[in-house]
Write an enzyme that holds these catalytic residues in place. Structure first.
Site, PDB file in Angstrom:
ATOM      1  N   GLY A  49      -8.303  28.301 -12.872  1.00  0.00           N
ATOM      2  CA  GLY A  49      -7.715  26.992 -12.616  1.00  0.00           C
ATOM      3  C   GLY A  49      -8.549  25.903 -13.247  1.00  0.00           C
ATOM      4  O   GLY A  49      -9.741  26.083 -13.503  1.00  0.00           O
ATOM      5  N   GLN A 101     -11.647  17.497 -14.680  1.00  0.00           N
ATOM      6  CA  GLN A 101     -12.680  18.362 -15.261  1.00  0.00           C
ATOM      7  C   GLN A 101     -12.765  18.232 -16.781  1.00  0.00           C
ATOM      8  O   GLN A 101     -13.742  18.667 -17.386  1.00  0.00           O
ATOM      9  CB  GLN A 101     -12.433  19.833 -14.886  1.00  0.00           C
ATOM     10  CG  GLN A 101     -12.667  20.095 -13.402  1.00  0.00           C
ATOM     11  CD  GLN A 101     -12.456  21.559 -13.098  1.00  0.00           C
ATOM     12  OE1 GLN A 101     -11.332  22.009 -12.915  1.00  0.00           O
ATOM     13  NE2 GLN A 101     -13.544  22.317 -13.056  1.00  0.00           N
ATOM     14  N   CYS A 148     -16.416  27.475  -9.847  1.00  0.00           N
ATOM     15  CA  CYS A 148     -15.762  26.331 -10.481  1.00  0.00           C
ATOM     16  C   CYS A 148     -16.293  26.203 -11.904  1.00  0.00           C
ATOM     17  O   CYS A 148     -17.496  26.360 -12.118  1.00  0.00           O
ATOM     18  CB  CYS A 148     -16.088  25.069  -9.684  1.00  0.00           C
ATOM     19  SG  CYS A 148     -15.379  23.568 -10.371  1.00  0.00           S
ATOM     20  N   LEU A 149     -15.405  25.920 -12.841  1.00  0.00           N
ATOM     21  CA  LEU A 149     -15.833  25.798 -14.236  1.00  0.00           C
ATOM     22  C   LEU A 149     -16.788  24.625 -14.437  1.00  0.00           C
ATOM     23  O   LEU A 149     -17.495  24.571 -15.436  1.00  0.00           O
ATOM     24  CB  LEU A 149     -14.615  25.660 -15.163  1.00  0.00           C
ATOM     25  CG  LEU A 149     -13.718  26.902 -15.243  1.00  0.00           C
ATOM     26  CD1 LEU A 149     -12.516  26.633 -16.133  1.00  0.00           C
ATOM     27  CD2 LEU A 149     -14.487  28.116 -15.749  1.00  0.00           C
ATOM     28  N   HIS A 157      -8.456  24.578  -4.086  1.00  0.00           N
ATOM     29  CA  HIS A 157      -9.623  24.174  -4.885  1.00  0.00           C
ATOM     30  C   HIS A 157      -9.240  23.118  -5.926  1.00  0.00           C
ATOM     31  O   HIS A 157      -9.906  22.085  -6.058  1.00  0.00           O
ATOM     32  CB  HIS A 157     -10.207  25.431  -5.563  1.00  0.00           C
ATOM     33  CG  HIS A 157     -11.362  25.170  -6.475  1.00  0.00           C
ATOM     34  ND1 HIS A 157     -12.635  25.606  -6.210  1.00  0.00           N
ATOM     35  CD2 HIS A 157     -11.446  24.518  -7.663  1.00  0.00           C
ATOM     36  CE1 HIS A 157     -13.443  25.220  -7.194  1.00  0.00           C
ATOM     37  NE2 HIS A 157     -12.742  24.561  -8.092  1.00  0.00           N
ATOM     38  N   GLU A 158      -8.153  23.390  -6.645  1.00  0.00           N
ATOM     39  CA  GLU A 158      -7.765  22.464  -7.723  1.00  0.00           C
ATOM     40  C   GLU A 158      -7.259  21.137  -7.159  1.00  0.00           C
ATOM     41  O   GLU A 158      -7.541  20.076  -7.716  1.00  0.00           O
ATOM     42  CB  GLU A 158      -6.714  23.097  -8.646  1.00  0.00           C
ATOM     43  CG  GLU A 158      -7.146  24.377  -9.353  1.00  0.00           C
ATOM     44  CD  GLU A 158      -8.495  24.271 -10.062  1.00  0.00           C
ATOM     45  OE1 GLU A 158      -8.856  23.171 -10.542  1.00  0.00           O
ATOM     46  OE2 GLU A 158      -9.205  25.284 -10.113  1.00  0.00           O
ATOM     47  N   HIS A 173     -10.001  18.781  -6.417  1.00  0.00           N
ATOM     48  CA  HIS A 173     -10.529  18.068  -7.590  1.00  0.00           C
ATOM     49  C   HIS A 173      -9.818  16.725  -7.777  1.00  0.00           C
ATOM     50  O   HIS A 173     -10.431  15.747  -8.204  1.00  0.00           O
ATOM     51  CB  HIS A 173     -10.316  18.904  -8.864  1.00  0.00           C
ATOM     52  CG  HIS A 173     -11.403  19.898  -9.153  1.00  0.00           C
ATOM     53  ND1 HIS A 173     -12.700  19.527  -9.408  1.00  0.00           N
ATOM     54  CD2 HIS A 173     -11.376  21.240  -9.255  1.00  0.00           C
ATOM     55  CE1 HIS A 173     -13.429  20.620  -9.654  1.00  0.00           C
ATOM     56  NE2 HIS A 173     -12.645  21.676  -9.557  1.00  0.00           N
TER      57      HIS A 173
HETATM   58 NI    NI Z   1     -13.176  23.646  -9.862  1.00  0.00          NI
END
Ligand code: NI
Length: 160
Positions: free
Chosen positions: A46, A51, A89-90, A131-132, A135
């Site tokens: 995701g 991000q 998380c990226l 999670h997304e 953000h």
């Molecule tokens: Ni993330």
């Protein structure tokens, strides 16, 4: 399409609330294509627009690697159950932590044609949706981690 630079923990853009998308433009379509490409290139499940430095309410999710969801202005309208497990998380590469999330969520969102749709998810998909969407409110999973963040240990096969 292009790979975009993924902003990392500490970048203040990750702590800001995102704005609703009011119309689909060629520029926004390009952003979505780039987000998908950036997510796949980073082996993520995701990615949210902040991000890549864009404060718009857009997320892309693909928990299987072949079934991408694009959610514009998403909202969770139903959730139930509980799951506790590892999350990453990226924007925090090489780290993971234990987070408790609902085990089922139903979200409503707009697709790339700005048409409403519903997305239901359990297990990893439910976790990814939560999670997304966090953000988009400027929240990162580290705020919810139980215990310490762990270093992700890659096996030799993965690193080859
Ligand atoms: Ni993330």
């Amino acid at each position: 399409m292009a790979i975009r630079n993924i902003r990392e923990f500490g970048d203040e853009v990750l702590n800001k609330k995102c704005k609703e998308v009011t119309e689909m433009t060629p520029r926004t379509k390009e952003l979505i294509e780039d987000m998908l490409e950036t997510m796949y290139e980073a082996n993520g499940v995701g990615l949210a627009a902040p991000q890549v430095g864009i404060l718009k309410r857009i997320v892309v999710i693909d928990v299987t690697g072949e079934d991408p969801y694009i959610l514009i202005n998403p909202r969770i309208v139903e959730s139930s159950g509980e799951q506790t497990g590892s999350e990453g998380c990226l924007s925090l590469p090489g780290k993971s932590g234990i987070v408790t999330r609902p085990d089922y969520v139903k979200a409503v969102a707009l697709d790339v044609n700005m048409k409403p749709f519903e997305l239901e998810g359990t297990e990893l998909l439910a976790r990814a949706i939560c999670h997304e969407l966090d953000h988009l409110e400027g929240h990162l999973y580290v705020e919810k981690v139980e215990g310490e963040l762990q270093d992700v240990v890659y096996s030799e096969e993965d690193s080859e």
